[in-house]
Design a protein around this motif. Structure first.
Motif, PDB file in Angstrom:
ATOM      1  N   UNK A  39       1.140-116.200  10.977  1.00  0.00           N
ATOM      2  CA  UNK A  39       1.883-115.040  10.489  1.00  0.00           C
ATOM      3  C   UNK A  39       2.014-113.981  11.577  1.00  0.00           C
ATOM      4  N   UNK A  40       0.946-113.791  12.348  1.00  0.00           N
ATOM      5  CA  UNK A  40       0.987-112.815  13.432  1.00  0.00           C
ATOM      6  C   UNK A  40       1.984-113.225  14.514  1.00  0.00           C
ATOM      7  N   UNK A  41       2.048-114.519  14.818  1.00  0.00           N
ATOM      8  CA  UNK A  41       3.004-115.017  15.808  1.00  0.00           C
ATOM      9  C   UNK A  41       4.438-114.817  15.330  1.00  0.00           C
ATOM     10  N   UNK A  42       4.694-115.114  14.058  1.00  0.00           N
ATOM     11  CA  UNK A  42       6.018-114.894  13.484  1.00  0.00           C
ATOM     12  C   UNK A  42       6.367-113.413  13.523  1.00  0.00           C
ATOM     13  N   UNK A  43       5.387-112.552  13.203  1.00  0.00           N
ATOM     14  CA  UNK A  43       5.618-111.112  13.230  1.00  0.00           C
ATOM     15  C   UNK A  43       5.940-110.598  14.626  1.00  0.00           C
ATOM     16  N   UNK A  44       5.256-111.145  15.637  1.00  0.00           N
ATOM     17  CA  UNK A  44       5.533-110.739  17.017  1.00  0.00           C
ATOM     18  C   UNK A  44       6.957-111.132  17.412  1.00  0.00           C
ATOM     19  N   UNK A  45       7.381-112.323  17.016  1.00  0.00           N
ATOM     20  CA  UNK A  45       8.747-112.749  17.291  1.00  0.00           C
ATOM     21  C   UNK A  45       9.771-111.868  16.597  1.00  0.00           C
ATOM     22  N   UNK A  46       9.472-111.474  15.372  1.00  0.00           N
ATOM     23  CA  UNK A  46      10.377-110.588  14.632  1.00  0.00           C
ATOM     24  C   UNK A  46      10.521-109.239  15.331  1.00  0.00           C
ATOM     25  N   UNK A  47       9.423-108.725  15.878  1.00  0.00           N
ATOM     26  CA  UNK A  47       9.493-107.452  16.597  1.00  0.00           C
ATOM     27  C   UNK A  47      10.371-107.569  17.838  1.00  0.00           C
ATOM     28  N   UNK A  48      10.219-108.677  18.569  1.00  0.00           N
ATOM     29  CA  UNK A  48      11.033-108.883  19.764  1.00  0.00           C
ATOM     30  C   UNK A  48      12.510-109.007  19.384  1.00  0.00           C
ATOM     31  N   UNK A  49      12.803-109.833  18.374  1.00  0.00           N
ATOM     32  CA  UNK A  49      14.182-110.008  17.944  1.00  0.00           C
ATOM     33  C   UNK A  49      14.796-108.729  17.415  1.00  0.00           C
ATOM     34  N   UNK A  50      14.017-107.975  16.657  1.00  0.00           N
ATOM     35  CA  UNK A  50      14.518-106.710  16.113  1.00  0.00           C
ATOM     36  C   UNK A  50      14.780-105.695  17.220  1.00  0.00           C
ATOM     37  N   UNK A  51      13.864-105.631  18.199  1.00  0.00           N
ATOM     38  CA  UNK A  51      14.012-104.666  19.285  1.00  0.00           C
ATOM     39  C   UNK A  51      15.198-105.000  20.179  1.00  0.00           C
ATOM     40  N   UNK A  52      15.225-106.248  20.684  1.00  0.00           N
ATOM     41  CA  UNK A  52      16.256-106.636  21.649  1.00  0.00           C
ATOM     42  C   UNK A  52      17.613-106.897  21.006  1.00  0.00           C
ATOM     43  N   UNK A  53      17.612-107.413  19.769  1.00  0.00           N
ATOM     44  CA  UNK A  53      18.871-107.796  19.140  1.00  0.00           C
ATOM     45  C   UNK A  53      19.466-106.765  18.203  1.00  0.00           C
TER      46      UNK A  53
END
Length: 292
Positions: A39-53
Motif C-alpha cells: 500500500x505504501x508503494x502504491x501511495x508513493x507512486x500516486x504522489x509522483x503521478x499526481x505531482x508530475x502529471x
C-alpha cells in the motif's frame, strides 16, 4: 457554504475517517507488513503521478493564464516545497536505529565480524515500530510531530486544488493520492505508538492519532479560506497556482524518500515496480476520465 467548500468538507471527512480506521486496525486484527509495504508503494507512486502529471502542470497553467508566470517562479516554488520537507525530515523526524550500537554480524564470505550499520527510521513512512529500550513518550511526540507536519503540507495541496479552475477533477486526484498515502502512515504511526506501551498512556496515544488524522483536513480548510481571502474579487490571481507548485515540491520529496525506503525493504523488485508504476499512471488516467 459554496459547492467547492462543501466538496472539500466531504473530502476532509473521508480522509479523517480513513486515517482513524487505519490507526485502529492494528488493535482489531493483525496487519501483515507485506501488505502495508504494498500500500505504501502504491501511495508513493500516486504522489509522483499526481505531482508530475496533475498538480505541477495545473499550477504552471494557472500562473501562466494570469500572465504572472516564469520559469524562475516555477522552480523556486517547487524547490521551496522540496526543501521544506527536507528540513522537516532532517530536524524533526525521529532518528531511530534498528540495530543496537556496537552490535556486529559475521560476514558469510570472509567469516569476519563487521559492525552493522544502524537503519534510520524516517518520519514519512513509519512502517516499523519505534525501537527504543526506554520506551520514552518523547519518541511518540517526535514521530507524531514529523508525520503531522508532512500531513499538514498534504492538506495545502487539497485546499489549493479546491480553488483551481478544474477543481473537481484535480480535487479527486489529489484526494486519492493523499488518502492512500496517509493510510500506511497512519497504520505505521499507530503501530509505533502501541510499541511504547505501557509507558505511553492511552490518552496520549489517542491524542497523537487524533492530531495526525486532523492535520491534513485542518490544513486544507486553512489553505482554502486563506487563498479565497487573498483571491477575493480577483479571478485573475495566480495565488492558487503558486500553492499548487509548492505542494508539487512537497509531494516529490515525500514520494522520493518513501520510494527509497520501500525499495530497500522490498524482496520482490518486479512487484515493487508494478505497484509503483500503477500508482504513477492511475491519477493521470483518472484525470482524463473525469475531465471528459
Amino acid at each position: 457554504m459554496t459547492s467547492r467548500s462543501l466538496n472539500l468538507l466531504l473530502i476532509c471527512i473521508c480522509i479523517t475517517i480513513g486515517s482513524l480506521i487505519s490507526a485502529l486496525s492494528p488493535q482489531i486484527f493483525k496487519v501483515k507488513q507485506e501488505n502495508t509495504m504494498k500500500l505504501a508503494t502504491l501511495g508513493a507512486g500516486l504522489l509522483v503521478g499526481s505531482a508530475l502529471g496533475i498538480v505541477i502542470p495545473e499550477g504552471i497553467e494557472s500562473i501562466y493564464e494570469t500572465n504572472q508566470g516564469n520559469s524562475s517562479i516555477v522552480g523556486l516554488l517547487m524547490s521551496a516545497g522540496f526543501v521544506l520537507m527536507l528540513l522537516i525530515d532532517t530536524l524533526i523526524a525521529p532518528h531511530n536505529s534498528h540495530v543496537e550500537e556496537g552490535k556486529v554480524h559475521t560476514s558469510p564470505a570472509t567469516h569476519t565480524q563487521q559492525p552493522q550499520i544502524p537503519h534510520r527510521m524516517r518520519s514519512y513512512t513509519p512502517l516499523r515500530p519505534i525501537e527504543d529500550n526506554t520506551h520514552s513518550p518523547a519518541k511518540a511526540l517526535s514521530k507524531t510531530a514529523g508525520l503531522t507536519i508532512h500531513s499538514f503540507c498534504d492538506g495545502i495541496a487539497l485546499g489549493a486544488a479546491s480553488l483551481s479552475n478544474s477543481s473537481n477533477s484535480l480535487s479527486i486526484v489529489v484526494f486519492l493520492a493523499v488518502a492512500i498515502h496517509k493510510a500506511p502512515a497512519s497504520l505505521g504511526l499507530s503501530t509505533s505508538l502501541l510499541s511504547l506501551r505501557p509507558q505511553l498512556k492511552t490518552s496520549l496515544y489517542r491524542l497523537c492519532i487524533l492530531i495526525f488524522s486532523l492535520s491534513a483536513p485542518i490544513s486544507a480548510f486553512l489553505t482554502f479560506f486563506l487563498l479565497r481571502l487573498m483571491n477575493f474579487n480577483n479571478s485573475d490571481s495566480s495565488i492558487p497556482g503558486y500553492a499548487l507548485l509548492f505542494s508539487g515540491g512537497t509531494f516529490l520529496f515525500v514520494a522520493a524518500q518513501a520510494t527509497s525506503e520501500q525499495l530497500e525493504e522490498s524482496t520482490n523488485k518486479k512487484q515493487f515496480i508494478a505497484l509503483f508504476l500503477t500508482g504513477i499512471i492511475t491519477p493521470i488516467l483518472l484525470s482524463l476520465v473525469i475531465s471528459d
